[in-house]
Design a protein around this motif. Sequence first.
Motif, short mmCIF file in Angstrom:
data_model
loop_
_atom_site.label_atom_id
_atom_site.label_comp_id
_atom_site.label_asym_id
_atom_site.label_seq_id
_atom_site.Cartn_x
_atom_site.Cartn_y
_atom_site.Cartn_z
N VAL A 65 -166.72 27.99 -75.47
CA VAL A 65 -166.71 28.10 -74.01
C VAL A 65 -166.73 29.56 -73.59
N LEU A 114 -164.04 19.17 -71.39
CA LEU A 114 -164.06 20.08 -72.53
C LEU A 114 -163.28 19.45 -73.68
N PRO A 172 -169.22 25.37 -71.04
CA PRO A 172 -169.72 25.54 -72.41
C PRO A 172 -170.47 26.85 -72.56
N LYS A 173 -170.21 27.57 -73.63
CA LYS A 173 -170.91 28.84 -73.86
C LYS A 173 -172.39 28.57 -74.11
N SER A 176 -164.82 34.70 -73.98
CA SER A 176 -165.66 33.76 -74.72
C SER A 176 -164.90 33.40 -75.98
N GLU A 197 -159.61 24.31 -66.16
CA GLU A 197 -160.89 23.72 -66.58
C GLU A 197 -162.04 24.23 -65.74
N LEU A 227 -163.96 27.49 -66.73
CA LEU A 227 -164.66 27.53 -68.01
C LEU A 227 -165.91 26.65 -67.97
N ARG A 277 -174.49 29.60 -66.57
CA ARG A 277 -174.72 29.19 -67.96
C ARG A 277 -176.17 28.75 -68.16
N GLN A 308 -164.83 23.18 -79.03
CA GLN A 308 -166.03 23.52 -78.27
C GLN A 308 -166.05 25.00 -77.90
#
Length: 366
Positions: A118, A112, A144-145, A99, A139, A142, A324, A116
């Motif tokens: 992630v 991304l 978005p966190k 993270s 990509e 990964l 997520r 940002q």
Amino acid sequence: MRILRSHGGFKVSIFESHHSKVGLRHIATACRAVVLPRFGGPEVLELRPIVDVPDLKPNEVLVRTRAVSINPLDTRMRSGYGRSIFGPLLPLILGRDISGEVAAVGASVKGLTVGQEVFGALHPTAVRGTYTDYAILSEDELAPKPASITHVEASAIPFAALTAWRALKGTARISEGQRLLVVGGGGAVGFAAIQLAVAARCHVTTTCGSQSIDRVLAAGAEQAVDYTAEDMGLTIKGKFDAVLDTIGGPETERISVSFLKKGGHYMTLQGEAASLTDRYGIAIGLPVATAVLLKKQIQYRSSHGIEYWWTFMRADSEGLHEIRRLSEAGKLNIPVEKTFPITQVREAHEAKEKKQIHGKVVLELD
């Protein structure tokens, strides 16, 4: 114009970006990393102050690491698991989960942006892992966190949850109303599987240690069997559409298979591909492993009418984004028991290996 400067123990080059918006992007040319120079105990791990950072390929993302979790695969690889594959590639960097923040993107990355937050996970066979200030992932590894959780919490989720996702969604293709048995629901993969199955409106039964009973029931399991005090074969009733076995072993496999309906799926994390390859070498071991798996599949289809699989994690962009979403909604989490700074990576590995810490351990990078 390109400038190199020192920043927190690593070199950073700065250049202007002329994509959709002009700004600054920070590319690490060298950084700290925990390196595995040879197989062995925790003492072989070396935190090196300067390790080169490769150039990005078009589909890759450079991530400034904030937290990485320690998975069983990390400690097993350090001890020599998969040596036939990884031995010739030493030294390597351990770590799968991550993270952090996007530091740079390759030319073809569209989803991304720099800065940002992630999270994600590398494939099990990756050589340059995430125990480093700057990690490189593709990509599709990964997403978005989740904004509602910390980097520490986020780093504990992807590898375990994607392993469970592949088994349940990719292999068994579970659907609403089906019954799932998770053997070893107290571990990270098992606990993730329970939550994914509950989110899919399946009926879940699990086995676990006494310390995990309350947690798995709170996560939505309808029955939790304490394997230390109860006989799994006698306590669990009925038939299941799928069994995810995170423990493995001949006896556990025998009992688990007996619970399956015709056409059901048995999936184990304890496949023999790596061990057979280590024993015989890649040239012989991989064909032997394929033959062993095929033989078991044929036998179980004939004797029980079920499907038999060795399962492992792989990148799945759709799966990671669903993970997520569930995490953001509070429906999927992997509890973190203890954190260590990256400088104490040896102590963290030792604590996990000696089972001093049963839950997830996370390394933080400043």
